[in-house]
Design an enzyme around this catalytic site. Structure first.
Site, PDB file in Angstrom:
ATOM      1  N   ASP A 186       0.830  -1.195   0.000  1.00 30.51           N
ATOM      2  CA  ASP A 186       0.000   0.000   0.000  1.00 30.51           C
ATOM      3  C   ASP A 186       0.868   1.250   0.000  1.00 30.51           C
ATOM      4  O   ASP A 186       1.912   1.302   0.651  1.00 30.51           O
ATOM      5  CB  ASP A 186      -0.908   0.012   1.231  1.00 30.51           C
ATOM      6  CG  ASP A 186      -2.072   0.980   1.077  1.00 30.51           C
ATOM      7  OD1 ASP A 186      -1.882   2.168   1.369  1.00 30.51           O
ATOM      8  OD2 ASP A 186      -3.159   0.546   0.659  1.00 30.51           O
ATOM      9  N   GLU A 313       2.372  17.485   1.928  1.00 29.36           N
ATOM     10  CA  GLU A 313       2.365  17.313   3.394  1.00 29.36           C
ATOM     11  C   GLU A 313       3.659  16.648   3.842  1.00 29.36           C
ATOM     12  O   GLU A 313       3.653  15.677   4.585  1.00 29.36           O
ATOM     13  CB  GLU A 313       1.146  16.491   3.810  1.00 29.36           C
ATOM     14  CG  GLU A 313      -0.168  17.098   3.344  1.00 29.36           C
ATOM     15  CD  GLU A 313      -1.371  16.223   3.638  1.00 29.36           C
ATOM     16  OE1 GLU A 313      -1.185  15.034   3.960  1.00 29.36           O
ATOM     17  OE2 GLU A 313      -2.505  16.728   3.544  1.00 29.36           O
ATOM     18  N   CYS A 409      -8.896  13.056   9.179  1.00 30.68           N
ATOM     19  CA  CYS A 409      -8.032  12.031   9.772  1.00 30.68           C
ATOM     20  C   CYS A 409      -7.548  12.423  11.160  1.00 30.68           C
ATOM     21  O   CYS A 409      -7.358  11.567  12.030  1.00 30.68           O
ATOM     22  CB  CYS A 409      -6.850  11.748   8.853  1.00 30.68           C
ATOM     23  SG  CYS A 409      -5.902  13.207   8.379  1.00 30.68           S
TER      24      CYS A 409
END
Length: 644
Positions: A186, A313, A409
């Site tokens: 992932d 980010e 989140c």
């Protein structure tokens, strides 16, 4: 390395009245109910979450298609985990029923092969794993696995964990080194942490092996060097979104600098630490220590914030730490806690626990308001609302906390950190007990089969005194390790009211090795003087400036106390600092009063010849950084202040 510390189950650690005990009460009474309502689209004035609704759609109990981010399932997962921690110490039958209803929906949405994901259920699960870079499928799976383990620990209920075991089995069947399987991973690390945790909870090493596989293959797959393709999670192509953004530009054993997306990086390095604890591979340890040194010495803000660029980010280069435009995401600071804690269990060096302390009192805690109902995604060290509102490169900087986000989140992540704070206080080996954090609490630790109860009382971080009481059936020799914080220069140690000099200071821990008796008490007093900290001059934004600190707390100055134009203020390093106790939104606080100056320069036009400028002496006030923005909205704030 022969040090093998065991971490504590948070269920075995009771938080007492004090800084964190009170915040966990707030978590139970306010934060978790507020977030539950928000996840169910019942909170007015905030973006709709759709997170619970998406599972209702996937379970075919509601018409429609999933809305929100591609990783919206993770908001539900982190909320369940936070709620599970709350249940460990604050039983609540209604909360448990809400979780059970979520578990029912998750189970009903699960496909016959074990797959769980609301976004790809709507898209068609035959397209699963089609966007591993940005699809966040295993990221969501990882958070659901972690939630399932926490809920099992809290209640003994296995239903959610059984659901996630089926999903983990599917991933293990479809990914791996075998020729017929998928050879990939992932794009957002998280599944690795979850698989190590699931393996420990179930005793099945299959999940550890799969986590090892994902770690080992990372960075070994050749990809398109021109940048990411346009996928569901991100459409913008950029030099900032290439393989290093995903932390897969090189194998983990070759990594030397923290890089890429800050949250991805922290989760990955935490996973590397888990892998090292399992395998003892010294190449992993070398990589971990190189990465840690780079972070600690060159790429972290004094508050513990990380990620100095908003686009991606992400990390940039050494010493590039702009105070007003940095990203410093709450989730990234939480990720530092995860990594630092795992390093503590490997190496008895106080610098890792010091980092946990830095984050939980500054970088992470600033992400939530004192009332628990508003959040920062980005945690800047300098804010001028009038400027931020008009600059494109500051559009990520909010000048006040808000009730929720489209990408939410951080709120559920800070909730699960607060709920699990107890696990970061203690650890043990076969012959020693280690106290990493000074938090009012009680626990029971078994050494060679015998229980030892510890009762810790303190008003930390406001007060410098800590008392630890011991209870045991028989006298027993063991080592007690007490962290000497990096900010503390002087301390006193007493045992049963008598000064103790028979200790050794090693790697930042005060080691007391003796025969302990039932009823023994340890009194530790840590000097908590106000100090001024400066930065390495290679951090160009901080030359000629200083930061006020007291104990673990970074302080800042707000317009609310000091008026606007904070850039005109100067600190007098020779000032006599005065402490002022205040109550802010029913929460005790200690503020700092000090002498300083305001230097106001006005010219006939924008620029003028340099001339001597008078300074006006002023009395300044500094508050803990995590508290800024709670008394008034859209105020100027600065951590770094010029010195005379």
């Amino acid at each position: 390395m022969n040090y093998h510390a065991k971490e504590m189950n948070p269920q075995k650690i009771g938080l007492l009245e004090g800084f964190w005990g009170n915040r966990n009460q707030l978590l139970s009474e306010v934060i978790i109910p507020y977030q539950w309502n928000t996840l169910n689209n019942r909170t007015e004035g905030v973006p709709l979450s759709h997170a619970v609704e998406n599972f209702q759609i996937a379970a075919k109990e509601m018409e429609g298609k999933p809305e929100g981010t591609i990783f919206q399932d993770s908001d539900v997962a982190k909320w369940i985990e936070a709620a599970a921690y709350s249940l460990m110490h604050h039983p609540n039958s209604d909360l448990e029923k809400n979780i059970d209803e979520l578990v029912r929906l998750i189970g009903k949405s699960q496909h016959s092969n074990g797959y769980v994901n609301t976004f790809f259920t709507a898209k068609g699960i035959e397209q699963r794993w089609s966007d591993l870079e940005m699809g966040h499928e295993m990221y969501c799976a990882g958070h659901l696995i972690e939630a399932s383990v926490a809920y099992y620990q809290a209640t003994g209920k296995r239903q959610l964990m059984d659901i996630m075991v089926l999903y983990a089995n599917l991933i293990a069947e479809e990914f791996g080194p075998e020729e017929q399987k998928l050879h990939s991973y992932d794009g957002h690390p998280e599944i690795e942490l979850a698989l190590y945790r699931l393996s420990e909870a179930t005793g099945n090493t299959r999940y550890m092996d799969l986590a090892d596989y994902f770690m080992n293959i990372r960075g070994s797959i050749k990809k398109d060097p021109t940048g990411v393709t346009d996928k569901e999670g991100m459409v913008q192509k950029s030099r900032w979104l290439k393989s290093d953004y995903f932390l897969d530009d090189k194998p983990i054993r070759e990594m030397t600098e923290v890089s890429g997306h800050a949250v991805r990086a922290m989760y990955l390095y935490a996973g590397v630490a888990d892998q090292y604890r399992r395998t003892g591979d010294q190449k992993l340890w070398k990589a971990l220590t190189n990465l840690w040194d780079n972070l600690e010495q060159k790429r972290i803000y004094i508050t513990g914030g990380i990620g100095s660029q908003s686009l991606g980010e992400r990390f940039t280069i050494d010493y590039d730490l702009p105070p007003d435009r940095g990203y410093t995401e709450t989730c990234a600071s939480i990720g530092v806690v995860f990594w630092a804690w795992r390093m503590s269990l490997i190496d008895p060096d106080s610098r890792y626990a010091d980092m946990v302390e830095k984050e939980i009192y500054n970088g992470a805690l600033s992400g939530i308001s004192l009332d628990g109902k508003a959040y920062f995604y980005v945690n800047p060290l300098e804010v001028n609302p009038r400027v931020a509102a008009f600059r494109q490169d500051m559009e990520h900087v909010l000048t006040h906390r808000v009730g929720w986000y489209d990408c939410a989140c951080c709120p559920t992540n800070i909730a699960r950190l607060m709920g699990s704070i107890g696990k970061y206080i203690y650890s043990s080996t076969d012959t020693s007990v280690c106290i990493h954090q000074y938090i009012s609490s009680e626990t029971e630790i078994y050494l060679e089969g015998e229980p030892i109860s510890l009762h810790q009382e303190t008003k930390y971080p406001w007060n410098e005194e800590i008392q630890i009481s011991l209870k045991m059936e028989h006298q027993k020799r063991f080592g007690l390790m007490l962290r000497k914080p990096v900010w503390c220069d002087e301390w006193t140690l007493e045992i049963n009211g008598i000064a103790c000099n028979s200790y050794r200071l090693e790697k930042g821990f005060i080691h007391v090795d003796r025969i302990w008796t039932d009823g023994d008490t340890v009194q530790l007093k840590l000097e908590m003087a106000v100090k001024l900290f400066q930065a390495d001059s290679r951090a160009q934004d901080y030359c000629g400036k200083a930061v006020l600190m007291r104990g673990p707390l970074v302080y800042c100055m707000e317009e609310f106390d000091n008026g606007p134009q904070l850039q005109e203020l100067l600190i007098d390093p020779e000032s006599n600092f005065e402490l002022e106790e205040e109550i802010v939104q029913s929460i005790p606080s200690v503020h700092i009063l000090l002498d300083g100056y305001r230097q106001t320069i006005r010219t006939n036009s924008l620029y003028g010849p340099m001339k001597k400028t008078e300074r006006t002496k002023v009395r300044l006030k500094a508050i803990p950084y995590f508290q800024w923005g709670n008394r008034a909205k859209d105020q100027e704030m600065r951590v770094w202040i010029r010195t005379i």
